[in-house]
Write a protein that holds these residues in place. Sequence first.
Motif, PDB file in Angstrom:
ATOM      1  N   TRP A   1       0.832  -1.211   0.000  1.00 32.24           N
ATOM      2  CA  TRP A   1       0.000   0.000   0.000  1.00 32.24           C
ATOM      3  C   TRP A   1       0.862   1.255   0.000  1.00 32.24           C
ATOM      4  CZ3 TRP A   1      -4.851  -1.701  -0.660  1.00 32.24           C
ATOM      5  CH2 TRP A   1      -5.834  -0.730  -0.847  1.00 32.24           C
ATOM      6  N   ALA A   2       1.993   1.218   0.722  1.00 32.77           N
ATOM      7  CA  ALA A   2       2.913   2.354   0.709  1.00 32.77           C
ATOM      8  C   ALA A   2       3.476   2.573  -0.691  1.00 32.77           C
ATOM      9  CB  ALA A   2       4.041   2.121   1.716  1.00 32.77           C
ATOM     10  N   ALA A   3       3.793   1.475  -1.383  1.00 31.80           N
ATOM     11  CA  ALA A   3       4.299   1.594  -2.750  1.00 31.80           C
ATOM     12  C   ALA A   3       3.245   2.170  -3.686  1.00 31.80           C
ATOM     13  CB  ALA A   3       4.763   0.218  -3.249  1.00 31.80           C
ATOM     14  N   LEU A   4       1.999   1.755  -3.514  1.00 32.48           N
ATOM     15  CA  LEU A   4       0.930   2.278  -4.354  1.00 32.48           C
ATOM     16  C   LEU A   4       0.741   3.779  -4.136  1.00 32.48           C
ATOM     17  CD1 LEU A   4      -1.644  -0.621  -3.914  1.00 32.48           C
ATOM     18  CD2 LEU A   4      -0.510   0.004  -6.050  1.00 32.48           C
ATOM     19  N   ARG A   5       0.776   4.209  -2.895  1.00 35.69           N
ATOM     20  CA  ARG A   5       0.605   5.637  -2.623  1.00 35.69           C
ATOM     21  C   ARG A   5       1.757   6.448  -3.211  1.00 35.69           C
ATOM     22  NH1 ARG A   5      -3.172   7.509   0.572  1.00 35.69           N
ATOM     23  NH2 ARG A   5      -1.924   9.309   1.198  1.00 35.69           N
ATOM     24  N   SER A   6       2.960   5.910  -3.186  1.00 38.51           N
ATOM     25  CA  SER A   6       4.091   6.626  -3.777  1.00 38.51           C
ATOM     26  C   SER A   6       3.998   6.664  -5.294  1.00 38.51           C
ATOM     27  CB  SER A   6       5.404   5.961  -3.357  1.00 38.51           C
ATOM     28  OG  SER A   6       5.541   4.678  -3.941  1.00 38.51           O
ATOM     29  N   ASN A   7       3.166   5.807  -5.875  1.00 38.99           N
ATOM     30  CA  ASN A   7       2.990   5.769  -7.330  1.00 38.99           C
ATOM     31  C   ASN A   7       1.719   6.480  -7.783  1.00 38.99           C
ATOM     32  OD1 ASN A   7       5.354   4.358  -7.634  1.00 38.99           O
ATOM     33  ND2 ASN A   7       4.388   2.363  -7.830  1.00 38.99           N
ATOM     34  N   GLY A   8       1.171   7.323  -6.928  1.00 37.88           N
ATOM     35  CA  GLY A   8       0.066   8.172  -7.372  1.00 37.88           C
ATOM     36  C   GLY A   8      -1.304   7.815  -6.863  1.00 37.88           C
ATOM     37  N   PHE A   9      -1.441   6.678  -6.168  1.00 37.19           N
ATOM     38  CA  PHE A   9      -2.744   6.335  -5.606  1.00 37.19           C
ATOM     39  C   PHE A   9      -2.952   7.160  -4.342  1.00 37.19           C
ATOM     40  CE2 PHE A   9      -1.585   2.641  -8.115  1.00 37.19           C
ATOM     41  CZ  PHE A   9      -2.766   2.357  -8.785  1.00 37.19           C
ATOM     42  N   ARG A  10      -4.075   7.870  -4.275  1.00 35.22           N
ATOM     43  CA  ARG A  10      -4.288   8.822  -3.184  1.00 35.22           C
ATOM     44  C   ARG A  10      -5.383   8.387  -2.215  1.00 35.22           C
ATOM     45  NH1 ARG A  10      -0.035   9.720  -3.970  1.00 35.22           N
ATOM     46  NH2 ARG A  10       0.990  11.503  -4.923  1.00 35.22           N
ATOM     47  N   GLN A  11      -5.803   7.153  -2.294  1.00 36.99           N
ATOM     48  CA  GLN A  11      -6.848   6.682  -1.407  1.00 36.99           C
ATOM     49  C   GLN A  11      -6.274   6.400  -0.019  1.00 36.99           C
ATOM     50  OE1 GLN A  11      -6.351   5.595  -4.508  1.00 36.99           O
ATOM     51  NE2 GLN A  11      -8.127   6.587  -5.416  1.00 36.99           N
ATOM     52  N   PRO A  12      -7.129   6.478   1.027  1.00 32.40           N
ATOM     53  CA  PRO A  12      -6.637   6.174   2.378  1.00 32.40           C
ATOM     54  C   PRO A  12      -6.093   4.759   2.460  1.00 32.40           C
ATOM     55  CG  PRO A  12      -8.804   7.218   2.451  1.00 32.40           C
ATOM     56  CD  PRO A  12      -8.526   6.904   1.016  1.00 32.40           C
ATOM     57  N   GLY A  13      -5.108   4.569   3.335  1.00 36.74           N
ATOM     58  CA  GLY A  13      -4.526   3.247   3.494  1.00 36.74           C
ATOM     59  C   GLY A  13      -5.457   2.299   4.222  1.00 36.74           C
ATOM     60  N   VAL A  14      -4.994   1.067   4.365  1.00 41.71           N
ATOM     61  CA  VAL A  14      -5.795   0.047   5.035  1.00 41.71           C
ATOM     62  C   VAL A  14      -5.610   0.189   6.542  1.00 41.71           C
ATOM     63  CG1 VAL A  14      -6.254  -2.417   5.207  1.00 41.71           C
ATOM     64  CG2 VAL A  14      -5.405  -1.458   3.066  1.00 41.71           C
ATOM     65  N   PRO A  15      -6.690   0.337   7.323  1.00 43.64           N
ATOM     66  CA  PRO A  15      -6.543   0.464   8.774  1.00 43.64           C
ATOM     67  C   PRO A  15      -5.881  -0.760   9.384  1.00 43.64           C
ATOM     68  CG  PRO A  15      -8.772   1.042   8.066  1.00 43.64           C
ATOM     69  CD  PRO A  15      -8.089   0.419   6.885  1.00 43.64           C
ATOM     70  N   LEU A  16      -5.167  -0.545  10.508  1.00 48.90           N
ATOM     71  CA  LEU A  16      -4.446  -1.634  11.159  1.00 48.90           C
ATOM     72  C   LEU A  16      -5.365  -2.797  11.545  1.00 48.90           C
ATOM     73  CD1 LEU A  16      -1.771  -2.695  12.216  1.00 48.90           C
ATOM     74  CD2 LEU A  16      -2.190  -1.456  14.366  1.00 48.90           C
ATOM     75  N   PRO A  17      -6.570  -2.554  12.099  1.00 48.72           N
ATOM     76  CA  PRO A  17      -7.443  -3.700  12.407  1.00 48.72           C
ATOM     77  C   PRO A  17      -7.823  -4.511  11.169  1.00 48.72           C
ATOM     78  CG  PRO A  17      -8.194  -1.741  13.575  1.00 48.72           C
ATOM     79  CD  PRO A  17      -7.148  -1.293  12.603  1.00 48.72           C
ATOM     80  N   THR A  18      -7.978  -3.830  10.030  1.00 46.28           N
ATOM     81  CA  THR A  18      -8.303  -4.540   8.788  1.00 46.28           C
ATOM     82  C   THR A  18      -7.116  -5.380   8.331  1.00 46.28           C
ATOM     83  OG1 THR A  18      -9.835  -2.792   8.134  1.00 46.28           O
ATOM     84  CG2 THR A  18      -9.062  -4.277   6.407  1.00 46.28           C
ATOM     85  N   ILE A  19      -5.912  -4.814   8.430  1.00 39.89           N
ATOM     86  CA  ILE A  19      -4.709  -5.581   8.070  1.00 39.89           C
ATOM     87  C   ILE A  19      -4.609  -6.832   8.934  1.00 39.89           C
ATOM     88  CG2 ILE A  19      -2.194  -5.568   8.058  1.00 39.89           C
ATOM     89  CD1 ILE A  19      -2.278  -2.621   7.370  1.00 39.89           C
ATOM     90  N   ALA A  20      -4.844  -6.670  10.237  1.00 41.32           N
ATOM     91  CA  ALA A  20      -4.761  -7.812  11.147  1.00 41.32           C
ATOM     92  C   ALA A  20      -5.799  -8.866  10.800  1.00 41.32           C
ATOM     93  CB  ALA A  20      -4.944  -7.343  12.589  1.00 41.32           C
ATOM     94  N   ARG A  21      -7.021  -8.425  10.503  1.00 39.87           N
ATOM     95  CA  ARG A  21      -8.087  -9.374  10.166  1.00 39.87           C
ATOM     96  C   ARG A  21      -7.764 -10.124   8.877  1.00 39.87           C
ATOM     97  NH1 ARG A  21     -11.499  -9.694   5.722  1.00 39.87           N
ATOM     98  NH2 ARG A  21     -11.958  -7.460   5.826  1.00 39.87           N
ATOM     99  N   VAL A  22      -7.363  -9.403   7.839  1.00 41.21           N
ATOM    100  CA  VAL A  22      -7.062 -10.046   6.555  1.00 41.21           C
ATOM    101  C   VAL A  22      -5.861 -10.968   6.686  1.00 41.21           C
ATOM    102  CG1 VAL A  22      -6.371  -9.648   4.162  1.00 41.21           C
ATOM    103  CG2 VAL A  22      -8.102  -8.188   5.208  1.00 41.21           C
ATOM    104  N   ALA A  23      -4.847 -10.551   7.451  1.00 43.47           N
ATOM    105  CA  ALA A  23      -3.657 -11.392   7.615  1.00 43.47           C
ATOM    106  C   ALA A  23      -4.002 -12.713   8.303  1.00 43.47           C
ATOM    107  CB  ALA A  23      -2.595 -10.638   8.409  1.00 43.47           C
ATOM    108  N   LEU A  24      -4.794 -12.651   9.363  1.00 44.54           N
ATOM    109  CA  LEU A  24      -5.185 -13.884  10.053  1.00 44.54           C
ATOM    110  C   LEU A  24      -6.024 -14.783   9.148  1.00 44.54           C
ATOM    111  CD1 LEU A  24      -6.063 -12.436  13.570  1.00 44.54           C
ATOM    112  CD2 LEU A  24      -4.162 -13.963  13.019  1.00 44.54           C
ATOM    113  N   GLU A  25      -6.941 -14.174   8.403  1.00 42.10           N
ATOM    114  CA  GLU A  25      -7.775 -14.975   7.509  1.00 42.10           C
ATOM    115  C   GLU A  25      -6.960 -15.521   6.340  1.00 42.10           C
ATOM    116  OE1 GLU A  25     -12.132 -12.966   8.408  1.00 42.10           O
ATOM    117  OE2 GLU A  25     -11.090 -12.477   6.549  1.00 42.10           O
ATOM    118  N   ALA A  26      -5.942 -14.768   5.881  1.00 42.96           N
ATOM    119  CA  ALA A  26      -5.057 -15.293   4.837  1.00 42.96           C
ATOM    120  C   ALA A  26      -4.315 -16.516   5.351  1.00 42.96           C
ATOM    121  CB  ALA A  26      -4.077 -14.216   4.379  1.00 42.96           C
ATOM    122  N   GLY A  27      -3.901 -16.477   6.630  1.00 44.07           N
ATOM    123  CA  GLY A  27      -3.273 -17.650   7.220  1.00 44.07           C
ATOM    124  C   GLY A  27      -4.200 -18.846   7.242  1.00 44.07           C
TER     125      GLY A  27
END
Length: 505
Positions: free
Chosen positions: A365-391
Amino acid sequence: MSDFGRLVRAEWTKFRTVRGWVLGTVAAALVTVLLGLFVASNSHSVCSKGTVDVECPTSPVGPDGQPVRDKFYFVHQPLAGDGAITVRVTSMTGLITYPPPDHDEIVPGLVEWAKAGVIVKDGTAEGSRYVALMVTAKHGVRMQHDFVHDTAGKPGAVSADAPRWLRLTRVGDTLTGEESADGASWTSVGTAQLAGTVEIGLFVTSPSDLTVHGGVGGGGFQARLAKATATFDNVGLTGTAPGGDWLRDDIGVEPNPDGTLHHPGSVEEAGGVMTVSGNGDIAPLTGESGPAIQLALIGLVIGLIVVIVVAALFITTELRRGVIGVTLLASPRRGRVLAAKAVVLGAVTFVAGTAAAALVIPLAWAALRSNGFRQPGVPLPTIARVALEAGLLVAGAALLALGLGALLRRGLAAVGIAVAVVVLPYLAAVVGGLPTAASEWLLRLTPAAAFAIQQVTPEYAHVLASYTPGSGYYPLPGWGGLAVMAGYAALALGLASARLRRSDA
């Protein structure tokens, strides 16, 4: 330690001492991270105004921190305390402009969620809180507030023969929306809260005319600029300064490179009748809010294939070479051996999948924002939820492959079937060009349903968008997709255990 505990420990020792299995698991995690970063680093967002490329703007943010679309034409006056606005909407019409190659073709028509009505808003800044009561083109009267909340009133379209009266009243911090067919008998639609000095008035807006069709991921779509026009009369206003002038603001309008406004709205007033035109929407952003999180997790697809290979070999290597006989000296019941292998494999792949997803999502997401994407990043609770479910997704695929390997006793066959039911349906649904309906059925009925863990933006009934797998929307919730995967894995392990038990008999 129990006999089963010793068996689990033995299987863990076996797993960590076979270099190929360990390296394969590490490789799966690395490819998930590196491929996600590679794709994000090579993805760029450029916006244009006319023929000029410009930096993409940052989307306004709503009261709950979500990106929103807040564009409409606003005719208003300030309101400090209690007050009300009453109007009669007598007509609602629209125009749809087709893009190239038919850019000059303008046809009459209204988008189903075109809106016109009365609104109380906390200032004129985009993303500020609001409460609105409106007529829509095809969904009757609605009361909406703060972008995500929608309450239905009576159905039916507005016409000269069937005008609709709307009234929005504030007492204290409570706003009450009411509708009427004749201006005498009123029906409550809903209530909402909004405190402080606000702006109260009329508004009109219309989202683009969106057509979703087949294409990559079934997610191809075409958007055509749409404009709505509504006629208001019998405008009554209380609580504002007596004789106050109407203020006019085109909320969210953007300037062209030459300084003119890009598709501006308007208002005309004559004989107590106001005709207001506008375009845009007052709603949460959905698929437009930026690259779906599945872009950051694109490496997970390749990582899963590596995990499936490791999982199949974890059982078939021993079966093929007869090495499992050594294990059976410690526990003659083969079903218990399979269960111990499942515990070890499930735990290892869950940790690897969770760690890889937790690392790649914020970095990509940091790379995308540096390449011109201006949308808000993914909140930390969402990252945690997706990471656990990806596992859990990775562990589920590994256990499915383990069960298939024990059942078929052939590593290549187990890998082929697992890839065919986990990876290929996902690729066919998201990038394979299948119609949307076919893609959704694949993601309901196959283990690939577990990829639904990637959806992070809700689907809103009152928002027009491309709700397709290619745009990051899935037919099942994340937990539902994982349940489908778990069912297939349990079936494979159950059948394999039954076959092993028959060998014990």
